[in-house]
Design an enzyme around this catalytic site. Structure first.
Site, PDB file in Angstrom:
ATOM      1  N   HIS A  78       2.388  -5.009  21.572  1.00 41.70           N
ATOM      2  CA  HIS A  78       3.550  -4.134  21.258  1.00 41.70           C
ATOM      3  C   HIS A  78       3.691  -3.875  19.654  1.00 41.70           C
ATOM      4  CE1 HIS A  78       7.581  -2.378  20.821  1.00 41.70           C
ATOM      5  NE2 HIS A  78       7.922  -3.381  19.810  1.00 41.70           N
ATOM      6  N   ASP A 107      -8.453  25.251   6.891  1.00 39.24           N
ATOM      7  CA  ASP A 107      -8.695  23.967   7.718  1.00 39.24           C
ATOM      8  C   ASP A 107      -8.563  22.750   6.973  1.00 39.24           C
ATOM      9  OD1 ASP A 107      -9.347  22.218   9.942  1.00 39.24           O
ATOM     10  OD2 ASP A 107     -10.121  23.965  10.800  1.00 39.24           O
ATOM     11  N   TRP A 143       1.098  -9.869  15.625  1.00 37.68           N
ATOM     12  CA  TRP A 143       0.657  -8.501  15.092  1.00 37.68           C
ATOM     13  C   TRP A 143       0.159  -9.027  13.702  1.00 37.68           C
ATOM     14  CZ3 TRP A 143       0.769  -5.341  10.662  1.00 37.68           C
ATOM     15  CH2 TRP A 143       1.840  -5.506   9.948  1.00 37.68           C
ATOM     16  N   SER A 171     -11.003   4.871  11.523  1.00 39.16           N
ATOM     17  CA  SER A 171     -10.377   6.260  11.707  1.00 39.16           C
ATOM     18  C   SER A 171      -9.389   6.422  10.546  1.00 39.16           C
ATOM     19  CB  SER A 171      -9.768   5.988  13.014  1.00 39.16           C
ATOM     20  OG  SER A 171      -9.044   7.167  13.230  1.00 39.16           O
ATOM     21  N   SER A 172      -8.537   5.581  10.211  1.00 43.36           N
ATOM     22  CA  SER A 172      -7.467   5.872   9.194  1.00 43.36           C
ATOM     23  C   SER A 172      -8.249   6.281   7.699  1.00 43.36           C
ATOM     24  CB  SER A 172      -6.846   4.578   8.995  1.00 43.36           C
ATOM     25  OG  SER A 172      -5.865   4.161  10.120  1.00 43.36           O
ATOM     26  N   HIS A 255       1.770  -5.166   2.880  1.00 43.69           N
ATOM     27  CA  HIS A 255       2.881  -4.529   2.364  1.00 43.69           C
ATOM     28  C   HIS A 255       2.734  -3.003   2.156  1.00 43.69           C
ATOM     29  CE1 HIS A 255       7.155  -4.660   1.689  1.00 43.69           C
ATOM     30  NE2 HIS A 255       6.809  -3.713   0.356  1.00 43.69           N
ATOM     31  N   GLU A 257       0.749  -1.251   3.767  1.00 41.87           N
ATOM     32  CA  GLU A 257       0.875  -0.502   5.014  1.00 41.87           C
ATOM     33  C   GLU A 257       2.239  -0.200   5.651  1.00 41.87           C
ATOM     34  OE1 GLU A 257      -1.255   0.227   7.316  1.00 41.87           O
ATOM     35  OE2 GLU A 257      -0.022   0.474   8.955  1.00 41.87           O
ATOM     36  N   TYR A 259       4.600   1.041   3.783  1.00 41.70           N
ATOM     37  CA  TYR A 259       4.988   2.169   2.892  1.00 41.70           C
ATOM     38  C   TYR A 259       4.260   3.226   3.273  1.00 41.70           C
ATOM     39  CZ  TYR A 259       7.837  -0.903  -0.047  1.00 41.70           C
ATOM     40  OH  TYR A 259       8.767  -1.579  -0.328  1.00 41.70           O
ATOM     41  N   SER A 270      12.821  15.107   3.374  1.00 39.73           N
ATOM     42  CA  SER A 270      13.011  16.238   2.332  1.00 39.73           C
ATOM     43  C   SER A 270      13.115  17.764   2.739  1.00 39.73           C
ATOM     44  CB  SER A 270      11.935  15.974   1.173  1.00 39.73           C
ATOM     45  OG  SER A 270      12.272  14.592   0.937  1.00 39.73           O
ATOM     46  N   HIS A 304       6.513 -11.692  -0.881  1.00 38.38           N
ATOM     47  CA  HIS A 304       8.087 -11.814  -0.224  1.00 38.38           C
ATOM     48  C   HIS A 304       7.866 -12.199   1.311  1.00 38.38           C
ATOM     49  CE1 HIS A 304       8.529  -7.114   0.143  1.00 38.38           C
ATOM     50  NE2 HIS A 304       7.845  -7.703   0.995  1.00 38.38           N
ATOM     51  N   HIS A 305       6.722 -11.741   1.926  1.00 43.93           N
ATOM     52  CA  HIS A 305       6.564 -12.309   3.057  1.00 43.93           C
ATOM     53  C   HIS A 305       6.218 -13.395   3.587  1.00 43.93           C
ATOM     54  CE1 HIS A 305       6.476  -8.089   4.473  1.00 43.93           C
ATOM     55  NE2 HIS A 305       5.897  -7.725   3.629  1.00 43.93           N
ATOM     56  N   THR A 330      13.850   3.886  -4.453  1.00 44.16           N
ATOM     57  CA  THR A 330      14.304   4.431  -3.125  1.00 44.16           C
ATOM     58  C   THR A 330      15.672   4.698  -3.129  1.00 44.16           C
ATOM     59  OG1 THR A 330      12.918   2.629  -2.435  1.00 44.16           O
ATOM     60  CG2 THR A 330      14.456   3.223  -0.781  1.00 44.16           C
ATOM     61  N   LYS A 333      15.661   8.191  -4.099  1.00 46.63           N
ATOM     62  CA  LYS A 333      15.550   9.189  -3.063  1.00 46.63           C
ATOM     63  C   LYS A 333      16.794   9.349  -2.137  1.00 46.63           C
ATOM     64  CE  LYS A 333      11.369   9.690  -1.258  1.00 46.63           C
ATOM     65  NZ  LYS A 333      10.843  10.583  -2.203  1.00 46.63           N
ATOM     66  N   ARG A 452      12.583 -15.676  16.049  1.00 48.59           N
ATOM     67  CA  ARG A 452      11.755 -14.548  16.423  1.00 48.59           C
ATOM     68  C   ARG A 452      10.617 -15.095  17.248  1.00 48.59           C
ATOM     69  NH1 ARG A 452       8.317 -11.858  11.563  1.00 48.59           N
ATOM     70  NH2 ARG A 452       7.636 -10.657  13.185  1.00 48.59           N
TER      71      ARG A 452
END
Lengths: 527, 191
Positions: A78, A107, A143, A171-172, A255, A257, A259, A270, A304-305, A330, A333, A452
């Site tokens: 998932h 293009d 994950w 790919s990315s 991290h 990732e 963002y 926006s 921080h993770h 943030t 924004k 979790r």
């Protein structure tokens, strides 16, 4: 001789090829954008079905429907599918459709690589999903695939997982290179960097983040591969390695990732808020600087993770303050969006509803993130449902709401037809209510101590888990309505004008709806 | 395609390869960082010789043993607590016994808590410097000769030395699979 070649060329440039080969061999940014978007929606349904398995199991305490081993596989797939299969390809699809039209380019810069970067994705997910039918089952280590769970204790299918992550990464990276080269080299004359639409800016920054961290992910899985098959000891303490090193390498990717999955959403929001407030965006340049600062800060907050892994006080303090610092750009924004709406003549069409919900609910996710950033508090929250609630708030009503807002906002442009506004609003309200019913109670059960990643839980968490499951199924079913609305719009509907929305500004609104197969073959002039 | 686009592609391509190699560079960087700051309680895995001095103070040493995963050996310190003076060499032993009917090889990995004591611990001799191979049923007393230097921060009154033994026997996988099949057949018969 030359006459023959010319007439051949003449035939070639009118429209898309017919049949299936159109999609297999296409190098057209609009076709590839469409492919990405449909692929991501398919993955959204697959990943969503897995979420339903998880929530169904958690409907009541005790083991009900699936075995714990299978639960772990669902949990892992998932996460992987929603991140790498649904959210990221959806943003790449939007970039494909919109970036060339927004900068006035004919293009993408590298059309054939564009085709390749899409078509390797289905193979990556075929490999990943096929692991469900292998001996030992699919990946079951979450994950985040922490070593040694993903090395010493992993099922044999982990090798296929590593291979599929490599393909997704490739790919990315190709997609990101394409976006950067297009933006840096193919803007219409007169479009300086600080005149670019914010969606283009958000994708430029996102693409740089991808270039910087996807190779690190590739490195991390390569080290795993070497530990598993070639006898190295990167993460194996017996051979002098260190499992904590895995967490550092992973979150150095992980991290930025997160963002990558939210910056394009900032760009989309926006545009939409400005259009439906019928006002230019408040604080354009501060928006650009805010996104750039968030991107740079994302490289210095990864630990921080892993506050609970055993770090010295100095490191915990550094990562705590650095993380809290991100709240400043943030906040800039969020205040800019609010200021844009202030005294605007606002109308509440579906894209605007999703965009406003994005601002409100993403901010809630941001606040719970700030709570998690407080090191001593994190020792209590770590690995509880509070964390689950936090990242689902920033990803579902955050990233995914922004993608839906974008689809409603630009689908009249893409198809030439207006979507059904009544059904669109119904879809919004169903999604908005159910997403909160699903994830808000998870804050409470998390604070009350529910961990979790377990298929079972203590009795005192039963009521809110039941509510959460009911919300999840309502949210899942609401997305079938989304599919219906999109299909209905593709097949017909009220014809859209070029501008579509009163108040919409930008080059993409100057071409027809739907746009010709090739737009801006001669670059427009931007003043 | 114009020149500037080609240049952008080149720069981005190099960045991708650069970041891939950077992820591997994180491995030695991590070790260097931990060594310089003494963060994770890792002890040097080689013999160091330091002059003894008489100016030390009394501290308490605790010895802890762990078996990794399903490592079946008996592994425990001969003395759990030792009162020592800093600046002096001491020797203690760990008892190991291979309780299986197979020859096995083990590697012990040391760790020190609190982690900032790690850089003040010198070992002249340690069983953790080498792999240990024991025959079926064989037992041994494995020595550690160590010194805690006098620069140990004053707030540290006791130091824990922990060892985890890992099974690193080079198993023949086919034989192992046969063994497991054999075992499961046995257990089925006994039902």
């Amino acid at each position: 001789m030359s006459a023959v070649i010319e007439s051949h060329d003449h035939d070639h440039h009118h429209g898309p090829a017919k049949g299936l080969t159109r999609w297999l061999f296409t190098t057209n940014h609009k076709d590839i954008g469409t492919l990405y978007l449909w692929f991501s929606f398919l993955m959204f349904l697959v990943g969503g079905a897995m979420a339903m398995v998880i929530r169904a199991e958690l409907f009541q305490p005790g083991m009900q429907i699936v075995q714990p081993e299978f639960y772990n596989q669902m949990l892992t797939l998932h996460g992987l599918i929603m991140i790498f299969g649904a959210v990221m390809p959806a943003f790449v699809g939007l970039a494909n459709w919109l970036v060339p039209m927004m900068v006035g380019a004919p293009d993408m810069a590298l059309p054939r690589m564009n085709n390749l970067s899409f078509w390797i994705l289905p193979f990556a997910f075929f490999v990943l999903l096929s692991s469900l039918f292998m001996e030992g089952g699919a990946p079951n280590f979450g994950w985040t695939f922490y070593a040694p769970l993903s090395t010493t204790y992993a099922p044999p299918s982990v090798t296929f997982f590593i291979f599929s992550v490599h393909i997704m990464g490739a790919s990315s990276i190709m997609g990101a290179i394409n976006v950067i080269v297009t933006i840096m080299n193919m803007r219409a004359p007169g479009m300086t960097l600080m005149k670019m639409p914010l969606f283009v800016w958000s994708w430029l920054i996102t693409a740089y983040l991808l270039i910087a961290v996807m190779p690190v992910l590739a490195g991390a899985v390569t080290m795993m591969l070497m530990d598993i098959h070639f006898g190295t000891s990167f993460f194996n303490a017996a051979g002098g390695g260190d499992p904590v090193l895995f967490q550092h390498v992973f979150w150095f990717f992980g991290h930025p990732e997160v963002y990558i999955m939210i910056l394009p959403a900032f760009g989309i929001t926006s545009h939409i808020i400005s259009t439906f407030s019928r006002k230019p965006l408040f604080g354009y340049s501060s928006m650009v600087w805010a996104m750039a600062s968030i991107a740079i800060l994302s490289f210095v907050v990864w630990a921080h993770h892993m506050f609970t892994v055993g770090m010295p006080l100095a490191a915990e303090l550094f990562f705590m303050w650095a993380t809290m610092l991100i709240a400043v750009p943030t906040g800039v924004k969020v205040f800019n969006w609010v200021a844009t709406m202030f005294k605007g003549s606002i109308t509440y069409e579906t894209p605007m509803l999703f965009a406003i919900a994005f601002v409100v609910l993403f901010t809630i996710g941001g606040f719970s993130g700030l709570m998690l950033a407080i090191t001593p508090a994190d020792f209590q929250y770590h690995d509880t449902y509070f964390v689950v609630a936090h990242f689902h708030y920033v990803l579902v009503p955050g990233a995914i709401f922004s993608i839906m807002a974008a689809v409603y906002y630009w689908i009249p442009k893409w198809t030439g037809n207006m979507y059904d506004e009544r059904l669109g609003r119904l879809h919004f309200w169903l999604s908005f209510v159910s997403v909160n019913v699903t994830f808000f109670p998870q804050h409470w059960i998390g604070l009350a101590g529910m961990p979790r990643r377990y298929p079972d839980y203590a009795l005192q968490f039963a009521d809110w888990n039941m509510v959460s499951t009911a919300g999840a199924f309502a949210f899942g079913l609401s997305q079938i309505l989304f599919l219906f609305i999109v299909l209905k719009t593709v097949r017909g509907g009220k014809k859209a004008t070029s501008q579509v929305w009163e108040g919409a500004e930008g080059l993409e609104w100057t071409v027809d709806s739907p746009p010709a197969y090739h737009t801006f073959t001669t670059p427009p002039k931007v003043s | 395609m114009n020149k500037s686009a080609k240049k952008t592609i080149k720069v981005l391509g190099f960045t991708v390869f650069g970041m891939f190699f950077f992820s591997f560079a994180l491995v030695p960087l991590y070790d260097v960082f931990c060594e310089v700051t003494g963060l994770n309680g890792k002890v040097a895995l080689e013999s160091t010789n330091i002059e003894e001095v008489d100016t030390g103070r009394e501290i308490k040493l605790q010895f802890i043993s762990h078996n990794n995963e399903e490592m079946p050996w008996i592994f425990k310190p001969s003395e759990e607590v030792l009162d020592v003076k800093t600046g002096k060499y001491y020797t203690t032993t760990f008892y190991v016994k291979n309780v299986t009917n197979k020859e096995m090889t083990a590697q012990a990995i040391p760790s020190v808590a609190p982690s900032n004591a790690a850089s003040h611990l010198s070992k002249l001799e340690c069983f953790c410097f080498n792999q240990q191979t024991l025959k079926p049923g064989e037992e041994a007393l494995l020595p550690v000769k160590f010194l805690v230097d006098t620069d140990l921060p004053n707030n540290i009154k006791s130091v824990a030395m922990s060892y985890t033994i890992f099974d690193i026997t080079d198993y023949d996988k086919q034989e192992l699979a046969m063994q497991m099949n054999h075992d499961s057949m046995h257990s089925e018969e006994s039902h």
